[in-house]
Scaffold this motif. Structure first.
Motif, PDB file in Angstrom:
ATOM      1  N   SER A   1     -53.515  56.256  67.999  1.00  0.00           N
ATOM      2  CA  SER A   1     -54.392  55.250  68.606  1.00  0.00           C
ATOM      3  C   SER A   1     -53.727  53.884  68.646  1.00  0.00           C
ATOM      4  N   ILE A   2     -53.009  53.552  67.583  1.00  0.00           N
ATOM      5  CA  ILE A   2     -52.300  52.273  67.538  1.00  0.00           C
ATOM      6  C   ILE A   2     -51.217  52.226  68.611  1.00  0.00           C
ATOM      7  N   CYS A   3     -50.474  53.320  68.765  1.00  0.00           N
ATOM      8  CA  CYS A   3     -49.430  53.375  69.800  1.00  0.00           C
ATOM      9  C   CYS A   3     -50.038  53.256  71.193  1.00  0.00           C
ATOM     10  N   ALA A   4     -51.170  53.936  71.411  1.00  0.00           N
ATOM     11  CA  ALA A   4     -51.835  53.866  72.723  1.00  0.00           C
ATOM     12  C   ALA A   4     -52.314  52.459  73.014  1.00  0.00           C
ATOM     13  N   ALA A   5     -52.915  51.803  72.018  1.00  0.00           N
ATOM     14  CA  ALA A   5     -53.411  50.437  72.213  1.00  0.00           C
ATOM     15  C   ALA A   5     -52.266  49.468  72.473  1.00  0.00           C
ATOM     16  N   ALA A   6     -51.153  49.643  71.755  1.00  0.00           N
ATOM     17  CA  ALA A   6     -49.994  48.774  71.962  1.00  0.00           C
ATOM     18  C   ALA A   6     -49.425  48.952  73.370  1.00  0.00           C
ATOM     19  N   ALA A   7     -49.387  50.214  73.834  1.00  0.00           N
ATOM     20  CA  ALA A   7     -48.886  50.477  75.188  1.00  0.00           C
ATOM     21  C   ALA A   7     -49.804  49.875  76.236  1.00  0.00           C
ATOM     22  N   LEU A   8     -51.118  49.967  76.017  1.00  0.00           N
ATOM     23  CA  LEU A   8     -52.066  49.382  76.964  1.00  0.00           C
ATOM     24  C   LEU A   8     -51.951  47.858  76.994  1.00  0.00           C
ATOM     25  N   ALA A   9     -51.811  47.243  75.811  1.00  0.00           N
ATOM     26  CA  ALA A   9     -51.672  45.788  75.754  1.00  0.00           C
ATOM     27  C   ALA A   9     -50.404  45.347  76.487  1.00  0.00           C
TER      28      ALA A   9
ATOM     29  N   THR B   1     -58.832  40.519  70.231  1.00  0.00           N
ATOM     30  CA  THR B   1     -59.585  39.961  69.100  1.00  0.00           C
ATOM     31  C   THR B   1     -61.082  40.103  69.332  1.00  0.00           C
ATOM     32  N   GLY B   2     -61.532  39.835  70.552  1.00  0.00           N
ATOM     33  CA  GLY B   2     -62.942  40.013  70.883  1.00  0.00           C
ATOM     34  C   GLY B   2     -63.390  41.449  70.713  1.00  0.00           C
ATOM     35  N   LEU B   3     -62.543  42.399  71.136  1.00  0.00           N
ATOM     36  CA  LEU B   3     -62.864  43.817  70.982  1.00  0.00           C
ATOM     37  C   LEU B   3     -62.903  44.205  69.506  1.00  0.00           C
ATOM     38  N   THR B   4     -62.011  43.610  68.707  1.00  0.00           N
ATOM     39  CA  THR B   4     -62.019  43.849  67.264  1.00  0.00           C
ATOM     40  C   THR B   4     -63.338  43.405  66.639  1.00  0.00           C
ATOM     41  N   LEU B   5     -63.792  42.215  66.999  1.00  0.00           N
ATOM     42  CA  LEU B   5     -65.050  41.696  66.459  1.00  0.00           C
ATOM     43  C   LEU B   5     -66.241  42.528  66.928  1.00  0.00           C
ATOM     44  N   LEU B   6     -66.214  42.961  68.187  1.00  0.00           N
ATOM     45  CA  LEU B   6     -67.322  43.757  68.727  1.00  0.00           C
ATOM     46  C   LEU B   6     -67.433  45.100  68.012  1.00  0.00           C
ATOM     47  N   THR B   7     -66.319  45.825  67.907  1.00  0.00           N
ATOM     48  CA  THR B   7     -66.358  47.134  67.253  1.00  0.00           C
ATOM     49  C   THR B   7     -66.662  46.990  65.768  1.00  0.00           C
TER      50      THR B   7
ATOM     51  N   HIS C   1     -61.174  50.126  66.499  1.00  0.00           N
ATOM     52  CA  HIS C   1     -61.230  48.849  65.789  1.00  0.00           C
ATOM     53  C   HIS C   1     -59.855  48.422  65.257  1.00  0.00           C
ATOM     54  N   VAL C   2     -59.214  49.286  64.511  1.00  0.00           N
ATOM     55  CA  VAL C   2     -57.911  48.952  63.917  1.00  0.00           C
ATOM     56  C   VAL C   2     -56.835  48.753  64.988  1.00  0.00           C
ATOM     57  N   PRO C   3     -56.709  49.656  65.983  1.00  0.00           N
ATOM     58  CA  PRO C   3     -55.708  49.411  67.032  1.00  0.00           C
ATOM     59  C   PRO C   3     -55.937  48.111  67.795  1.00  0.00           C
ATOM     60  N   SER C   4     -57.200  47.732  67.995  1.00  0.00           N
ATOM     61  CA  SER C   4     -57.475  46.465  68.684  1.00  0.00           C
ATOM     62  C   SER C   4     -56.948  45.285  67.865  1.00  0.00           C
ATOM     63  N   ALA C   5     -57.191  45.342  66.545  1.00  0.00           N
ATOM     64  CA  ALA C   5     -56.729  44.260  65.673  1.00  0.00           C
ATOM     65  C   ALA C   5     -55.203  44.179  65.655  1.00  0.00           C
ATOM     66  N   LEU C   6     -54.550  45.320  65.535  1.00  0.00           N
ATOM     67  CA  LEU C   6     -53.084  45.310  65.481  1.00  0.00           C
ATOM     68  C   LEU C   6     -52.475  44.932  66.826  1.00  0.00           C
ATOM     69  N   SER C   7     -53.149  45.288  67.928  1.00  0.00           N
ATOM     70  CA  SER C   7     -52.671  44.873  69.249  1.00  0.00           C
ATOM     71  C   SER C   7     -52.790  43.355  69.406  1.00  0.00           C
ATOM     72  N   ALA C   8     -53.839  42.781  68.809  1.00  0.00           N
ATOM     73  CA  ALA C   8     -53.954  41.314  68.818  1.00  0.00           C
ATOM     74  C   ALA C   8     -52.780  40.697  68.075  1.00  0.00           C
ATOM     75  N   TYR C   9     -52.438  41.254  66.902  1.00  0.00           N
ATOM     76  CA  TYR C   9     -51.268  40.767  66.159  1.00  0.00           C
ATOM     77  C   TYR C   9     -50.007  40.870  67.023  1.00  0.00           C
ATOM     78  N   LEU C  10     -49.874  41.987  67.734  1.00  0.00           N
ATOM     79  CA  LEU C  10     -48.702  42.193  68.593  1.00  0.00           C
ATOM     80  C   LEU C  10     -48.635  41.113  69.671  1.00  0.00           C
ATOM     81  N   CYS C  11     -49.766  40.859  70.320  1.00  0.00           N
ATOM     82  CA  CYS C  11     -49.796  39.832  71.370  1.00  0.00           C
ATOM     83  C   CYS C  11     -49.461  38.458  70.815  1.00  0.00           C
ATOM     84  N   TYR C  12     -49.989  38.157  69.637  1.00  0.00           N
ATOM     85  CA  TYR C  12     -49.728  36.845  69.047  1.00  0.00           C
ATOM     86  C   TYR C  12     -48.281  36.731  68.571  1.00  0.00           C
ATOM     87  N   SER C  13     -47.671  37.864  68.234  1.00  0.00           N
ATOM     88  CA  SER C  13     -46.239  37.854  67.926  1.00  0.00           C
ATOM     89  C   SER C  13     -45.425  37.505  69.167  1.00  0.00           C
ATOM     90  N   VAL C  14     -45.866  38.023  70.315  1.00  0.00           N
ATOM     91  CA  VAL C  14     -45.199  37.690  71.581  1.00  0.00           C
ATOM     92  C   VAL C  14     -45.355  36.198  71.875  1.00  0.00           C
TER      93      VAL C  14
END
Length: 248
Positions: free
Chosen positions: A196-204, A92-98, A48-61
């Motif tokens: 988990s956050i690092c893994a999610a960021a790498a996947l994104a 973001t969708g994955l964040t809401l789902l989890t 849940h948390v890595p999905s949310a932070l990965s969304a922030y990362l994408c929106y920063s891009v």
């Protein structure tokens, strides 16, 4: 688009790094102790948390690429912003789902019009609308407007993140990027969450790279067909085979 050996090597390195990080993150999440109150359902935090932070990362891009487009009028920046937005909306969708699954156990409901949940949904809708604008507008003025929207949309990210501090909410306060210098989390949980956050960021990042690669290949193929119409599929006429039967 011709892929070079160097490009394949970089892509392979990203896949390897992301794969290793995912394996490490899963292992650490299994080792980390469950929450004393919530029990095993709390381990959804590692998704849940890595999905949310990965969304922030994408929106920063999206923010940075949109600014780059306004400065340089770069088509690559425009494509990168759109690609990052698509990946961010997915996160973001994955964040809401989890979060809904987690909330169904801890709050007794799948959905609540809570400030954090509502603002997260609004953020996803804002970027979904931004993606739609990319397909709806044309011309220099339209592209400029889309880039401005991409920059302005980022204001939704801090609203989501600090909503649990600014308003009364069912959601707990931030664990990561919290105002406190000592995040309220167990050491083992913190290490697992960090992995988990690092893994999610790498996947994104890997997904964005893959989408950009496919887009570039499609654009190059289209450019070749427009430059050389003969490169497109042309119907052929069957030729008679020498020596074949027929009137002599």
């Amino acid at each position: 688009m011709i892929r070079t050996g160097e490009s394949r090597l970089v892509d392979g390195a990203w896949v390897a790094v992301a794969g290793v990080l995912v394996i490490v993150a899963v292992a650490l999440a299994q080792i980390a102790p469950p929450d004393a109150v919530q029990g095993g359902i709390q381990k959804l935090m590692y998704l849940h948390v890595p999905s949310a932070l990965s969304a922030y990362l994408c929106y920063s891009v999206v923010l940075l690429a949109s600014a780059w487009f306004l400065i340089r009028r770069s088509a690559t920046a425009q494509d990168l912003a759109r690609t990052a937005a698509i990946t961010g909306v997915t996160c973001t969708g994955l964040t809401l789902l989890t979060g809904s699954i987690w909330g169904s156990v801890t709050w007794g409901t799948w959905w609540a019009w809570d400030p954090r949940i509502t603002s997260t949904l609004a953020m996803g809708l804002v970027y979904a609308a931004y993606i739609g604008l990319h397909h709806a507008v044309v011309g220099r003025a339209g592209q400029t407007f889309v880039a401005v929207v991409g920059i302005a949309a980022f204001a939704s990210a801090p609203i989501v993140h600090f909503s649990v501090i600014w308003w009364r909410t069912l959601h707990q306060e931030p664990t990561i990027l919290a105002p406190s210098l000592s995040p309220p989390i167990d050491g083992q949980m913190g290490i697992a969450l960090g992995a988990s956050i690092c893994a999610a960021a790498a996947l994104a990042t890997l997904v964005i790279r893959a989408r950009m690669g496919r887009l570039r290949a499609r654009q190059a193929r289209t450019a070749m067909e427009q430059a050389d119409p003969l490169a497109q599929d042309v119907p052929t006429v069957a030729q008679p085979v020498a020596g074949a039967g027929g009137p002599r």
